[in-house]
Design a protein around this motif. Structure first.
Motif, PDB file in Angstrom:
ATOM      1  N   VAL A 100       0.862  -1.182   0.000  1.00 34.16           N
ATOM      2  CA  VAL A 100       0.000   0.000   0.000  1.00 34.16           C
ATOM      3  C   VAL A 100       0.895   1.227   0.000  1.00 34.16           C
ATOM      4  O   VAL A 100       1.640   1.483   0.959  1.00 34.16           O
ATOM      5  N   VAL A 101       0.829   2.024  -1.076  1.00 34.92           N
ATOM      6  CA  VAL A 101       1.660   3.227  -1.175  1.00 34.92           C
ATOM      7  C   VAL A 101       0.867   4.498  -0.895  1.00 34.92           C
ATOM      8  O   VAL A 101       1.462   5.563  -0.692  1.00 34.92           O
ATOM      9  N   ALA A 102      -0.482   4.404  -0.897  1.00 38.86           N
ATOM     10  CA  ALA A 102      -1.283   5.590  -0.592  1.00 38.86           C
ATOM     11  C   ALA A 102      -2.653   5.183  -0.087  1.00 38.86           C
ATOM     12  O   ALA A 102      -3.201   4.154  -0.488  1.00 38.86           O
ATOM     13  N   MET A 103      -3.199   5.978   0.826  1.00 35.81           N
ATOM     14  CA  MET A 103      -4.579   5.857   1.296  1.00 35.81           C
ATOM     15  C   MET A 103      -5.273   7.184   1.047  1.00 35.81           C
ATOM     16  O   MET A 103      -4.819   8.224   1.549  1.00 35.81           O
ATOM     17  N   ASP A 104      -6.341   7.146   0.276  1.00 36.83           N
ATOM     18  CA  ASP A 104      -7.067   8.374  -0.078  1.00 36.83           C
ATOM     19  C   ASP A 104      -6.111   9.461  -0.589  1.00 36.83           C
ATOM     20  O   ASP A 104      -6.261  10.655  -0.290  1.00 36.83           O
ATOM     21  N   GLY A 105      -5.104   9.029  -1.354  1.00 34.02           N
ATOM     22  CA  GLY A 105      -4.158   9.969  -1.932  1.00 34.02           C
ATOM     23  C   GLY A 105      -3.025  10.397  -1.023  1.00 34.02           C
ATOM     24  O   GLY A 105      -2.122  11.114  -1.455  1.00 34.02           O
ATOM     25  N   ASN A 106      -3.033   9.954   0.237  1.00 31.52           N
ATOM     26  CA  ASN A 106      -1.971  10.295   1.184  1.00 31.52           C
ATOM     27  C   ASN A 106      -0.877   9.234   1.152  1.00 31.52           C
ATOM     28  O   ASN A 106      -1.157   8.046   1.341  1.00 31.52           O
ATOM     29  N   SER A 107       0.347   9.643   0.900  1.00 27.82           N
ATOM     30  CA  SER A 107       1.461   8.703   0.773  1.00 27.82           C
ATOM     31  C   SER A 107       1.693   7.943   2.072  1.00 27.82           C
ATOM     32  O   SER A 107       1.644   8.512   3.167  1.00 27.82           O
TER      33      SER A 107
ATOM     34  N   ILE B 225      -1.001   6.315  10.354  1.00 29.74           N
ATOM     35  CA  ILE B 225      -1.737   5.274   9.626  1.00 29.74           C
ATOM     36  C   ILE B 225      -3.146   5.161  10.193  1.00 29.74           C
ATOM     37  O   ILE B 225      -4.132   5.099   9.460  1.00 29.74           O
ATOM     38  N   ALA B 226      -3.243   5.117  11.522  1.00 25.92           N
ATOM     39  CA  ALA B 226      -4.560   5.024  12.163  1.00 25.92           C
ATOM     40  C   ALA B 226      -5.431   6.217  11.795  1.00 25.92           C
ATOM     41  O   ALA B 226      -6.645   6.076  11.600  1.00 25.92           O
ATOM     42  N   LYS B 227      -4.822   7.392  11.676  1.00 23.40           N
ATOM     43  CA  LYS B 227      -5.582   8.596  11.335  1.00 23.40           C
ATOM     44  C   LYS B 227      -6.191   8.492   9.940  1.00 23.40           C
ATOM     45  O   LYS B 227      -7.335   8.874   9.703  1.00 23.40           O
ATOM     46  N   TYR B 228      -5.414   7.937   8.992  1.00 25.40           N
ATOM     47  CA  TYR B 228      -5.902   7.821   7.619  1.00 25.40           C
ATOM     48  C   TYR B 228      -6.833   6.620   7.438  1.00 25.40           C
ATOM     49  O   TYR B 228      -7.800   6.679   6.685  1.00 25.40           O
ATOM     50  N   ALA B 229      -6.511   5.511   8.121  1.00 26.31           N
ATOM     51  CA  ALA B 229      -7.277   4.282   7.900  1.00 26.31           C
ATOM     52  C   ALA B 229      -8.592   4.265   8.674  1.00 26.31           C
ATOM     53  O   ALA B 229      -9.539   3.585   8.289  1.00 26.31           O
ATOM     54  N   GLY B 230      -8.666   5.003   9.784  1.00 23.81           N
ATOM     55  CA  GLY B 230      -9.873   4.974  10.598  1.00 23.81           C
ATOM     56  C   GLY B 230     -11.070   5.586   9.887  1.00 23.81           C
ATOM     57  O   GLY B 230     -10.932   6.432   9.005  1.00 23.81           O
ATOM     58  N   GLY B 231     -12.242   5.145  10.293  1.00 26.82           N
ATOM     59  CA  GLY B 231     -13.463   5.662   9.685  1.00 26.82           C
ATOM     60  C   GLY B 231     -14.655   4.828  10.086  1.00 26.82           C
ATOM     61  O   GLY B 231     -14.514   3.736  10.642  1.00 26.82           O
ATOM     62  N   ASP B 232     -15.837   5.321   9.822  1.00 29.30           N
ATOM     63  CA  ASP B 232     -17.059   4.624  10.207  1.00 29.30           C
ATOM     64  C   ASP B 232     -17.394   3.511   9.225  1.00 29.30           C
ATOM     65  O   ASP B 232     -16.937   3.496   8.072  1.00 29.30           O
ATOM     66  N   VAL B 233     -18.209   2.576   9.702  1.00 31.95           N
ATOM     67  CA  VAL B 233     -18.682   1.481   8.855  1.00 31.95           C
ATOM     68  C   VAL B 233     -19.428   2.053   7.643  1.00 31.95           C
ATOM     69  O   VAL B 233     -20.239   2.973   7.764  1.00 31.95           O
ATOM     70  N   GLY B 234     -19.117   1.523   6.468  1.00 35.20           N
ATOM     71  CA  GLY B 234     -19.793   1.939   5.245  1.00 35.20           C
ATOM     72  C   GLY B 234     -19.138   3.086   4.514  1.00 35.20           C
ATOM     73  O   GLY B 234     -19.518   3.398   3.383  1.00 35.20           O
ATOM     74  N   THR B 235     -18.140   3.729   5.140  1.00 37.75           N
ATOM     75  CA  THR B 235     -17.451   4.826   4.456  1.00 37.75           C
ATOM     76  C   THR B 235     -16.329   4.260   3.589  1.00 37.75           C
ATOM     77  O   THR B 235     -15.716   3.253   3.926  1.00 37.75           O
ATOM     78  N   PRO B 236     -16.025   4.922   2.460  1.00 41.19           N
ATOM     79  CA  PRO B 236     -15.038   4.370   1.521  1.00 41.19           C
ATOM     80  C   PRO B 236     -13.607   4.708   1.927  1.00 41.19           C
ATOM     81  O   PRO B 236     -13.338   5.712   2.581  1.00 41.19           O
ATOM     82  N   LEU B 237     -12.674   3.838   1.505  1.00 40.16           N
ATOM     83  CA  LEU B 237     -11.248   4.055   1.659  1.00 40.16           C
ATOM     84  C   LEU B 237     -10.586   3.651   0.349  1.00 40.16           C
ATOM     85  O   LEU B 237     -10.710   2.505  -0.094  1.00 40.16           O
TER      86      LEU B 237
ATOM     87  N   LEU C 135     -12.639   0.594  -1.210  1.00 39.64           N
ATOM     88  CA  LEU C 135     -13.293  -0.386  -0.350  1.00 39.64           C
ATOM     89  C   LEU C 135     -14.200   0.322   0.650  1.00 39.64           C
ATOM     90  O   LEU C 135     -13.918   1.452   1.069  1.00 39.64           O
ATOM     91  N   LEU C 136     -15.266  -0.343   1.035  1.00 36.90           N
ATOM     92  CA  LEU C 136     -16.155   0.171   2.072  1.00 36.90           C
ATOM     93  C   LEU C 136     -15.802  -0.491   3.394  1.00 36.90           C
ATOM     94  O   LEU C 136     -15.742  -1.726   3.487  1.00 36.90           O
ATOM     95  N   ARG C 137     -15.556   0.316   4.404  1.00 34.22           N
ATOM     96  CA  ARG C 137     -15.186  -0.221   5.707  1.00 34.22           C
ATOM     97  C   ARG C 137     -16.326  -1.060   6.280  1.00 34.22           C
ATOM     98  O   ARG C 137     -17.500  -0.727   6.111  1.00 34.22           O
ATOM     99  N   ALA C 138     -15.941  -2.135   6.954  1.00 33.63           N
ATOM    100  CA  ALA C 138     -16.919  -3.020   7.603  1.00 33.63           C
ATOM    101  C   ALA C 138     -16.388  -3.371   8.994  1.00 33.63           C
ATOM    102  O   ALA C 138     -15.229  -3.104   9.318  1.00 33.63           O
ATOM    103  N   ILE C 139     -17.225  -3.968   9.836  1.00 34.60           N
ATOM    104  CA  ILE C 139     -16.785  -4.421  11.146  1.00 34.60           C
ATOM    105  C   ILE C 139     -15.860  -5.623  10.956  1.00 34.60           C
ATOM    106  O   ILE C 139     -16.248  -6.645  10.382  1.00 34.60           O
ATOM    107  N   ILE C 140     -14.629  -5.493  11.430  1.00 40.97           N
ATOM    108  CA  ILE C 140     -13.640  -6.561  11.319  1.00 40.97           C
ATOM    109  C   ILE C 140     -13.407  -7.145  12.702  1.00 40.97           C
ATOM    110  O   ILE C 140     -12.974  -6.450  13.619  1.00 40.97           O
TER     111      ILE C 140
END
Length: 510
Positions: free
Chosen positions: A156-163, A172-184, A201-206
């Motif tokens: 993974v080289v970028a999340m939502d355009g952030n290197s 990483i937690a700041k960029y990867a975190g989000g509510d269920v159903g929101t896109p990443l 991808l749409l976040r789901a309960i893991i």
């Protein structure tokens, strides 16, 4: 598993601290002269009584004096509670696998543990952070990442355009975190040709699902445990039982513990009991100066955990002899640590399994913790773990029956010199009778690393971990299949200089 050296104070920081408290030589001589003059010009004064209680260490009283001076004379008003928290943190983290959390950090830790048990929003990838991005080492089955086709080995080289290059875990937690159903949106590089791919991808309960299983030709069941969280026992049983029902009777099992950094020790005890049955010694711990032996058995409740809610998950399987008789091979490597290597060691020592791969990490210590009255938390190492045969694992690890490299052409010298527990220095005050038992070994291993670095070896041949888990490209797995089929196992040639030393084992109390 905690990160190696996570709570150790770097040498550079120690040097800075020492320099900061050492007075300049000229000032020291001036003070000495002044004190000498005062000694002759003033009458002797009676020693003042200590302001500290008699049961305090002298250094605690010194700390109190330092704080009082800073409160009175520092250029600005300081945050004394935060200052003391950081003082404690710096001291505690120099001890092996110890840590101190302030009240806010402890509250976040409790929430994180709850999320781990109950599930949290995410996409289901497990990765290691390297300079060029997030290297995926496992994908949670049925999670959004797996459903989209993301694979082990992708970067993974970028999340939502952030290197993600050079990023730290907090960001990483700041960029990867989000509510269920929101896109990443992920940007990946795949394979030797660095194919660039993008996924939304749409976040789901893991939820933690450390176990996976799949059938291989010949009715061999390949199972993998990526870690040992609290739900590991039930998850492994459910996964294997589902695979057993899906086809002909399973003739043999491979348990893959490579790249498994451990977790809840009780979870590993449950897996040991699952394959060995009751009344076996799974481990012995040595506590407080190695004088107190404590036997941990495969009997309930020695593997009880809060997530089990008082229910023994092995009880319904007592009449199913398959678990205790099916041929079993365990795969291990230099990243198998803590609870994972304890599992492998017990299954080997109890005659239940044979091990294949490379020597394990060699952690061999157990941690505990306690919340204090003011809401802070202290975690520390309380025991040394011994195998059922009485041999320690700390600094030695577990050596497999078949030494097989991660690849057919693996540079075994490089594989065996990758960092392990033995390479972590100990604070000199952490063990008064034996300050650093592996100092000479550590020095020798670094000598060989330095020699290798000058020769510029091929990093691809010694790189770990193996990322082709369970596939036809998995060299160690193929050798395990050879062993189960009675075919020759292609073991690696190794230089004994780079292998763990033979540990000094003890006779266990009956």
């Amino acid at each position: 598993m905690a990160e190696p050296g996570e709570f150790s104070l770097p040498a550079a920081e120690r040097q800075i601290i020492q320099a900061a408290i050492a007075p300049p030589s000229r000032l020291g001589s001036t003070l000495a002269a002044l004190l000498a003059t005062l000694a002759f010009s003033t009458p002797a004064l009676a020693a003042e009584p200590s302001p500290c209680p008699p049961d305090w260490e002298a250094q605690i009283c010194e700390l109190k004096s330092v704080v009082e001076i800073l409160k009175k004379d520092h250029l600005t008003e300081i945050d004394v509670p935060a200052f003391l928290d950081e003082t404690i943190r710096l001291g505690v983290k120099t001890l092996p696998y110890a840590g101190f959390l302030n009240a806010a950090e402890q509250q976040e830790r409790v929430k994180k543990d709850e999320r781990a048990r109950n599930g949290a929003p995410g996409i289901g990838i497990i990765f290691e952070t390297l300079a060029d991005g997030l290297h995926i080492i496992d994908v949670v089955p049925d999670a959004p990442a797996a459903q989209a086709g993301i694979r082990n080995g992708d970067v993974v080289v970028a999340m939502d355009g952030n290197s993600m290059a050079g990023i730290n875990n907090a960001d990483i937690a700041k960029y990867a975190g989000g509510d269920v159903g929101t896109p990443l949106k992920l940007t990946l590089l795949r394979g030797a040709k660095q194919q660039r791919l993008e996924f939304t991808l749409l976040r789901a309960i893991i939820k933690q699902r450390p176990a996976s299983a799949k059938r291989l030709p010949g009715d061999i069941l390949y199972t993998r445990m990526s870690s040992f969280p609290e739900p590991a026992i039930g998850d492994y049983i459910d996964t294997v039982q589902a695979a057993r029902k899906d086809g002909a009777p399973v003739k043999a099992v491979i348990l893959d513990l490579r790249l498994n950094g451990g977790g809840a020790l009780n979870a590993s005890i449950g897996i040991i009991g699952l394959f060995t049955g009751r009344n076996k010694t799974a481990m012995v711990t040595l506590q407080r100066d190695d004088k107190i032996q404590h036997r941990i058995s495969t009997n309930w409740p020695d593997y009880d955990l809060p997530v089990l809610k008082g229910q023994d998950p092995l009880a319904p399987l007592e009449s199913d002899d398959w678990w205790r008789s099916v041929p079993l091979i365990v795969l291990i490597d230099g990243q198998s640590a803590s609870a994972a290597e304890a599992t492998a060691a017990a299954l080997k020592d109890l005659g239940r399994a044979r091990l294949l791969g490379t020597p394990t990490y060699g952690k061999g210590m157990a941690q505990t913790g306690v919340g204090t009255r003011d809401g802070t938390y202290l975690g520390w190492t309380y025991a040394r773990n011994l195998r059922p045969n009485g041999c320690p694992m700390e600094g030695y690890g577990v050596v497999p029956d078949w030494i097989v490299g991660p690849r057919k052409d693996a540079d075994m010298e490089g594989v065996l010199l990758l960092y392990r527990e033995v390479d972590i220095p100990r604070a000199p005050y952490a063990n008064k009778p034996n300050p650093d038992p592996f100092a000479d070994v550590r020095k020798e291993r670094q000598h060989w690393r330095d020699r290798r670095a000058s020769a510029k070896p091929d990093p691809l041949k010694s790189a770990l971990p193996q990322k082709e888990f369970g596939s036809a490209k998995d060299w160690q797995l193929q050798q395990a299949l050879n062993a189960l089929a009675g075919r020759p196992v292609q073991t690696a040639s190794v230089n004994p200089l780079f292998m763990p030393a033979q540990p000094a084992c003890i006779k266990l109390d009956q």
